[in-house]
Design an enzyme around this catalytic site. Structure first.
Site, PDB file in Angstrom:
ATOM      1  N   PRO A   2       0.843  -1.211   0.000  1.00 13.35           N
ATOM      2  CA  PRO A   2       0.000   0.000   0.000  1.00 13.35           C
ATOM      3  C   PRO A   2       0.874   1.256   0.000  1.00 13.35           C
ATOM      4  O   PRO A   2       1.841   1.336   0.740  1.00 13.35           O
ATOM      5  CB  PRO A   2      -0.798  -0.093   1.305  1.00 13.35           C
ATOM      6  CG  PRO A   2      -0.423  -1.365   1.941  1.00 13.35           C
ATOM      7  CD  PRO A   2       0.698  -2.005   1.197  1.00 13.35           C
ATOM      8  N   GLU A   3       0.554   2.192  -0.870  1.00 12.08           N
ATOM      9  CA  GLU A   3       1.301   3.444  -0.913  1.00 12.08           C
ATOM     10  C   GLU A   3       0.543   4.521  -0.140  1.00 12.08           C
ATOM     11  O   GLU A   3      -0.541   4.284   0.374  1.00 12.08           O
ATOM     12  CB  GLU A   3       1.526   3.851  -2.363  1.00 12.08           C
ATOM     13  CG  GLU A   3       2.447   2.864  -3.081  1.00 12.08           C
ATOM     14  CD  GLU A   3       3.322   3.517  -4.129  1.00 12.08           C
ATOM     15  OE1 GLU A   3       3.715   4.681  -3.936  1.00 12.08           O
ATOM     16  OE2 GLU A   3       3.597   2.868  -5.145  1.00 12.08           O
ATOM     17  N   LYS A  59       3.886   6.426   5.618  1.00  9.87           N
ATOM     18  CA  LYS A  59       3.065   5.247   5.336  1.00  9.87           C
ATOM     19  C   LYS A  59       2.665   4.522   6.619  1.00  9.87           C
ATOM     20  O   LYS A  59       2.280   3.361   6.597  1.00  9.87           O
ATOM     21  CB  LYS A  59       3.820   4.296   4.406  1.00  9.87           C
ATOM     22  CG  LYS A  59       3.903   4.828   2.982  1.00  9.87           C
ATOM     23  CD  LYS A  59       4.370   3.739   2.029  1.00  9.87           C
ATOM     24  CE  LYS A  59       5.299   4.316   0.995  1.00  9.87           C
ATOM     25  NZ  LYS A  59       5.865   3.281   0.128  1.00  9.87           N
ATOM     26  N   ARG A 298      14.344  -0.707  -8.986  1.00  6.44           N
ATOM     27  CA  ARG A 298      12.906  -0.526  -9.155  1.00  6.44           C
ATOM     28  C   ARG A 298      12.589  -0.182 -10.605  1.00  6.44           C
ATOM     29  O   ARG A 298      13.312   0.573 -11.253  1.00  6.44           O
ATOM     30  CB  ARG A 298      12.388   0.623  -8.268  1.00  6.44           C
ATOM     31  CG  ARG A 298      12.786   0.536  -6.802  1.00  6.44           C
ATOM     32  CD  ARG A 298      12.158  -0.641  -6.087  1.00  6.44           C
ATOM     33  NE  ARG A 298      10.707  -0.595  -6.093  1.00  6.44           N
ATOM     34  CZ  ARG A 298       9.972   0.032  -5.181  1.00  6.44           C
ATOM     35  NH1 ARG A 298      10.560   0.664  -4.199  1.00  6.44           N
ATOM     36  NH2 ARG A 298       8.652   0.013  -5.266  1.00  6.44           N
TER      37      ARG A 298
END
Ligand SMILES: [Zn+2]
Length: 308
Positions: A2-3, A59, A298
């Protein structure tokens, strides 16, 4: 994973449901990984507190807790006062002090329960009769009769407690950062701007998807060195980061991974990605094929024509 927008959505959902409720008791599972604070310390810090707020920091999901006046765990007054005095001199509590304080149960003291969802962590607010899912690591019983449960199959999520000193996530909130601070954060850096955006010590909570989307909107290639980007472009990037995150929050976070909102309902609306995950597809502006490259391990997606 989850961002930020998903975490914001989850925190808002939790806030609506549990703010003002009282934590009566806490059950914690046997698995060590999710607990950054020892189980007995965490339970003592949470039980008999009122949830005054639930909010997002980076976060992390932070539950602000106020100890109740009628706390049954209240320590004898003389002892309690002495510890209180000792702790004030040392605001950065060491584990022993944390334990003392958490167990003290003095009315009016504040604590925070901090939840990081990791890859697959979920927080459910549910009826106690609802079946307890496999991989449930924490059950928080509320006075209203409901329960907050933490479920995490892969166990990258983390639960911890902060006391009087308060929880301090590193980095600056991307939704609150002003232009000058933003420029100052990135201006002198020789790393690719994409890596700098993902560096949680600079901005907190900007993840891979939103970094790519922001760079596209700002017209900046992910590999560009941060130090080569002009002030004007950085100002544009700051706008883009805010815009992308706010749009995603408005939509309830984009649905990429395995999590649910605070009611346990699955599925968020998805922000239409302009570059992320669109390798080979035409750019929505110039029709050039979107490219993908790997930066610091990434995937980065960009339009070779719109982004320079
Ligand atoms: Zn393009």
């Amino acid at each position: 994973m989850p961002e930020l927008p998903e975490v914001e959505t989850i925190a808002r959902g939790l806030s609506k449901r549990v703010t003002g409720d009282v934590i009566e008791s806490v059950w914690l599972g046997q698995k060590k990984e999710p607990l950054k604070t020892p189980a007995d310390v965490m339970a003592a810090a949470l039980e008999q507190t009122r949830i005054s707020a639930v909010r997002r920091m980076g976060k992390h999901i932070v539950f602000d807790l106020d100890r109740l006046e009628s706390a049954p765990r209240m320590a004898s007054s003389a002892n309690g006062k002495r510890q209180d005095h000792a702790l004030r001199k040392r605001p950065r509590a060491n584990p022993a002090a944390l334990k003392q304080q958490a167990n003290r149960g003095v009315p009016g003291t504040r604590a925070q329960w901090i939840v990081h969802l990791g890859m697959t962590g979920r927080l459910q607010v549910c009826d106690p009769r609802a079946e307890v899912e496999k991989h449930t690591h924490a059950v928080v019983k509320l006075r209203s009769g409901r329960e907050v449960r933490f479920v995490d199959p892969r166990r990258f999520g983390r639960l911890s407690v902060a006391t009087s000193a308060g929880f301090d996530a590193t980095g600056i909130e991307p939704l609150e950062v002003d232009v000058e601070t933003f420029i100052h954060l990135f201006r002198g850096r020789r790393t690719p701007i994409k890596s700098a955006l993902l560096n949680q010590k600079l901005l907190r909570g900007v993840g891979n998807i939103y970094a790519d989307e922001s760079l596209f909107r700002a017209g900046i290639r992910p590999r560009r060195r941060a130090s080569s980007i002009t002030r004007d472009q950085l100002a544009k990037l700051r706008q883009a980061v805010k815009q992308v995150l706010q749009e995603a929050i408005a939509l309830g976070g984009s649905s990429i991974s395995d999590y649910v909102d605070a009611d346990g309902a699955e599925g968020f609306f998805q922000l239409q990605h302009r570059v992320y995950g669109r390798e080979g597809e035409p750019c929505l502006i110039c029709k050039t094929g979107i490219r993908r490259m790997v930066i610091a391990g990434r995937s980065s997606h960009y339009c070779p024509r719109c982004q320079r």
